[in-house]
Scaffold this active site. Structure first.
Site, mmCIF file in Angstrom:
data_model
loop_
_atom_site.group_PDB
_atom_site.id
_atom_site.type_symbol
_atom_site.label_atom_id
_atom_site.label_comp_id
_atom_site.label_asym_id
_atom_site.label_seq_id
_atom_site.Cartn_x
_atom_site.Cartn_y
_atom_site.Cartn_z
ATOM 1 N N ARG A 161 0.852 -1.212 0.000
ATOM 2 C CA ARG A 161 0.000 0.000 0.000
ATOM 3 C C ARG A 161 0.880 1.252 0.000
ATOM 4 O O ARG A 161 0.629 2.205 -0.703
ATOM 5 C CB ARG A 161 -0.902 0.072 1.247
ATOM 6 C CG ARG A 161 -1.715 -1.139 1.615
ATOM 7 C CD ARG A 161 -2.983 -1.208 0.833
ATOM 8 N NE ARG A 161 -2.783 -1.653 -0.538
ATOM 9 C CZ ARG A 161 -2.476 -2.904 -0.913
ATOM 10 N NH1 ARG A 161 -2.326 -3.859 -0.018
ATOM 11 N NH2 ARG A 161 -2.310 -3.208 -2.186
ATOM 12 N N GLN B 108 -11.001 9.376 5.591
ATOM 13 C CA GLN B 108 -10.738 8.010 6.067
ATOM 14 C C GLN B 108 -9.470 7.470 5.410
ATOM 15 O O GLN B 108 -9.031 6.380 5.725
ATOM 16 C CB GLN B 108 -11.918 7.111 5.700
ATOM 17 C CG GLN B 108 -13.214 7.538 6.334
ATOM 18 C CD GLN B 108 -14.395 6.826 5.690
ATOM 19 O OE1 GLN B 108 -14.804 5.751 6.112
ATOM 20 N NE2 GLN B 108 -14.944 7.410 4.649
ATOM 21 N N ASN B 109 -8.933 8.227 4.467
ATOM 22 C CA ASN B 109 -7.787 7.733 3.711
ATOM 23 C C ASN B 109 -6.492 7.836 4.517
ATOM 24 O O ASN B 109 -6.270 8.808 5.230
ATOM 25 C CB ASN B 109 -7.655 8.492 2.391
ATOM 26 C CG ASN B 109 -8.814 8.185 1.463
ATOM 27 O OD1 ASN B 109 -9.544 7.230 1.709
ATOM 28 N ND2 ASN B 109 -8.992 8.972 0.426
ATOM 29 N N ASP C 180 -3.628 7.794 2.915
ATOM 30 C CA ASP C 180 -2.618 8.386 2.023
ATOM 31 C C ASP C 180 -2.478 9.879 2.315
ATOM 32 O O ASP C 180 -3.202 10.427 3.158
ATOM 33 C CB ASP C 180 -2.992 8.136 0.542
ATOM 34 C CG ASP C 180 -4.285 8.854 0.121
ATOM 35 O OD1 ASP C 180 -4.407 10.063 0.379
ATOM 36 O OD2 ASP C 180 -5.161 8.206 -0.484
ATOM 37 N N HIS D 105 -8.479 7.566 10.144
ATOM 38 C CA HIS D 105 -7.969 6.196 10.222
ATOM 39 C C HIS D 105 -6.444 6.143 10.208
ATOM 40 O O HIS D 105 -5.867 5.125 9.850
ATOM 41 C CB HIS D 105 -8.535 5.359 9.067
ATOM 42 C CG HIS D 105 -10.017 5.143 9.172
ATOM 43 N ND1 HIS D 105 -10.786 4.607 8.170
ATOM 44 C CD2 HIS D 105 -10.879 5.404 10.186
ATOM 45 C CE1 HIS D 105 -12.058 4.541 8.558
ATOM 46 N NE2 HIS D 105 -12.134 5.036 9.771
ATOM 47 N N CYS E 166 10.248 -0.563 19.494
ATOM 48 C CA CYS E 166 9.936 0.659 20.231
ATOM 49 C C CYS E 166 11.095 0.992 21.179
ATOM 50 O O CYS E 166 11.478 0.160 22.005
ATOM 51 C CB CYS E 166 8.648 0.459 21.025
ATOM 52 S SG CYS E 166 8.284 1.843 22.115
ATOM 53 N N CYS F 191 9.578 0.817 25.072
ATOM 54 C CA CYS F 191 9.127 -0.382 25.799
ATOM 55 C C CYS F 191 9.555 -1.681 25.121
ATOM 56 O O CYS F 191 9.194 -2.760 25.566
ATOM 57 C CB CYS F 191 7.609 -0.357 25.972
ATOM 58 S SG CYS F 191 6.711 -0.743 24.451
ATOM 59 N N SER G 221 -18.214 4.445 0.808
ATOM 60 C CA SER G 221 -19.421 3.626 0.910
ATOM 61 C C SER G 221 -20.120 3.915 2.231
ATOM 62 O O SER G 221 -21.240 3.454 2.442
ATOM 63 C CB SER G 221 -19.063 2.142 0.806
ATOM 64 O OG SER G 221 -18.100 1.818 1.780
HETATM 65 P P1 NAD Z 1 -14.866 1.726 0.267
HETATM 66 O O1 NAD Z 1 -13.958 0.869 -0.566
HETATM 67 O O2 NAD Z 1 -15.794 1.066 1.213
HETATM 68 O O3 NAD Z 1 -15.793 2.591 -0.720
HETATM 69 C C1 NAD Z 1 -15.261 3.271 -1.812
HETATM 70 C C2 NAD Z 1 -16.308 4.178 -2.401
HETATM 71 O O4 NAD Z 1 -15.677 4.930 -3.416
HETATM 72 C C3 NAD Z 1 -17.511 3.475 -3.023
HETATM 73 O O5 NAD Z 1 -18.702 4.094 -2.608
HETATM 74 C C4 NAD Z 1 -17.290 3.659 -4.537
HETATM 75 O O6 NAD Z 1 -18.501 3.761 -5.234
HETATM 76 C C5 NAD Z 1 -16.527 4.969 -4.546
HETATM 77 N N1 NAD Z 1 -15.690 5.214 -5.707
HETATM 78 C C6 NAD Z 1 -15.014 4.342 -6.469
HETATM 79 N N2 NAD Z 1 -14.338 4.982 -7.442
HETATM 80 C C7 NAD Z 1 -14.594 6.305 -7.271
HETATM 81 C C8 NAD Z 1 -14.185 7.476 -7.929
HETATM 82 N N3 NAD Z 1 -13.363 7.433 -8.995
HETATM 83 N N4 NAD Z 1 -14.629 8.666 -7.474
HETATM 84 C C9 NAD Z 1 -15.471 8.743 -6.409
HETATM 85 N N5 NAD Z 1 -15.895 7.662 -5.737
HETATM 86 C C10 NAD Z 1 -15.454 6.462 -6.172
HETATM 87 O O7 NAD Z 1 -13.947 2.788 0.971
HETATM 88 P P2 NAD Z 1 -14.231 3.686 2.249
HETATM 89 O O8 NAD Z 1 -15.652 4.062 2.315
HETATM 90 O O9 NAD Z 1 -13.184 4.732 2.246
HETATM 91 O O10 NAD Z 1 -13.981 2.751 3.525
HETATM 92 C C11 NAD Z 1 -13.008 1.783 3.624
HETATM 93 C C12 NAD Z 1 -11.732 2.095 4.398
HETATM 94 O O11 NAD Z 1 -10.666 1.810 3.537
HETATM 95 C C13 NAD Z 1 -11.455 3.490 4.788
HETATM 96 O O12 NAD Z 1 -11.570 3.497 6.126
HETATM 97 C C14 NAD Z 1 -9.996 3.788 4.463
HETATM 98 O O13 NAD Z 1 -9.272 3.934 5.663
HETATM 99 C C15 NAD Z 1 -9.494 2.570 3.830
HETATM 100 N N6 NAD Z 1 -8.778 2.759 2.549
HETATM 101 C C16 NAD Z 1 -7.998 3.864 2.316
HETATM 102 C C17 NAD Z 1 -7.351 4.026 1.094
HETATM 103 C C18 NAD Z 1 -6.514 5.262 0.855
HETATM 104 O O14 NAD Z 1 -5.897 5.751 1.799
HETATM 105 N N7 NAD Z 1 -6.482 5.807 -0.355
HETATM 106 C C19 NAD Z 1 -7.503 3.077 0.101
HETATM 107 C C20 NAD Z 1 -8.296 1.935 0.380
HETATM 108 C C21 NAD Z 1 -8.937 1.822 1.599
#
Ligand code: NAD
Length: 246
Positions: free
Chosen positions: A58, A88-89, A91, A106, A137, A140, A178
């Protein structure tokens, strides 16, 4: 003069066009990996090597990625609004696009913390840098792990301040999520009473009643929404088309 506040709540879909896979799509990460193996405290206890390997992939993916038009549109919004990003990302593409106020619910993949952070007597060590095998660490002697929130762990969110923020917010934009994961998904309820609320996603959650839906990719829809907010400002007329989803 204070700028009107716009709160943007983003998920993996915002970074999808940068080449970072979402979790739940048919080509998403959960179809290749079991959640409990790579994103849970139990998975870490059972096989930390597999967890670190998963996050290393990742991390490389994120390092190679560039912000897309969606991230850049959000940064442009700062010209006229105080933009608060709650993402929530894990990145850093919002920051790399120029966004100055980003709260990572997150965690962040480029930081590491002590695995004993949640013990009764917790170890508070964390540092910049990606966690690699053998990282220990200095406080600890526990193992260091990525500073991300796994399933079953608490998110870093103060609900009371969010309620307060809601009362001062002009517009709320949900994008690329989602909205399945709690408590993050409850933001949709907290800000659901605003008049100006938008959701950008090719497949938006079905429960959004009286939201303005921008159904499509973030890189295509966000620039249009941002242009409208920049041009029409806070005196924006009601959107021409409101969609109701049951
Ligand atoms: P999810 O995978 O549950 O949902 C992704 C959503 O993005 C869906 O609703 C989908 O329809 C939509 N989507 C797909 N392509 C798109 C686009 N081009 N433009 C706009 N929307 C688009 O992801 P989530 O809801 O973020 O929850 C899952 C968890 O996954 C998060 O908590 C996050 O921490 C983690 N995550 C993060 C990354 C990152 O940092 N980039 C990547 C993957 C997962």
């Amino acid at each position: 003069m204070n700028k009107p506040i716009v709160v943007i709540f983003s998920g993996a879909g915002l970074s999808a066009e940068s080449g970072i896979p979402t979790f739940r799509a048919s080509d998403g990460l959960w179809h290749e990996h079991k959640i409990e193996d790579v994103a849970s405290p139990a998975g870490w206890k059972k096989d930390s090597d597999t967890v670190l390997k998963f996050y290393e992939e990742r991390y490389k993916n994120i390092q190679d990625a560039e912000p897309n038009e969606g991230h850049r549109a959000i940064a442009r919004l700062q010209d006229k609004y105080e933009v608060i990003n709650i993402t929530q990302n894990i990145d850093n593409l919002l920051e790399r696009a120029g966004c100055t106020n980003v709260k990572h619910l997150h965690g962040v993949i480029s930081r590491k913390k002590c695995e004993n952070y949640d013990r009764v007597e917790p170890c508070d060590y964390y540092s910049e840098g990606f966690a690699v095998k053998g990282d220990e660490c200095p406080k600890c002697k526990g193992r260091l792990r990525p500073d991300v929130v796994w399933f079953g762990e608490a998110v870093d969110m103060d609900f009371f301040s969010l309620m307060e923020l809601q009362g001062k917010t002009f517009a709320f934009i949900g994008v690329g999520t989602s909205a399945n994961v709690q408590p993050a998904a409850s933001l949709l309820n907290i800000f659901g009473g605003l008049k100006e609320k938008h959701f950008v996603d090719p497949n938006p959650p079905g429960r959004l009643i009286n939201w303005t839906l921008w159904q499509g990719k973030a890189g295509e829809q966000l620039p249009k929404l941002v242009s409208r907010l920049l041009e029409e400002g806070t005196a924006m007329p009601p959107p021409k088309k409101k969609m109701k989803l049951d």
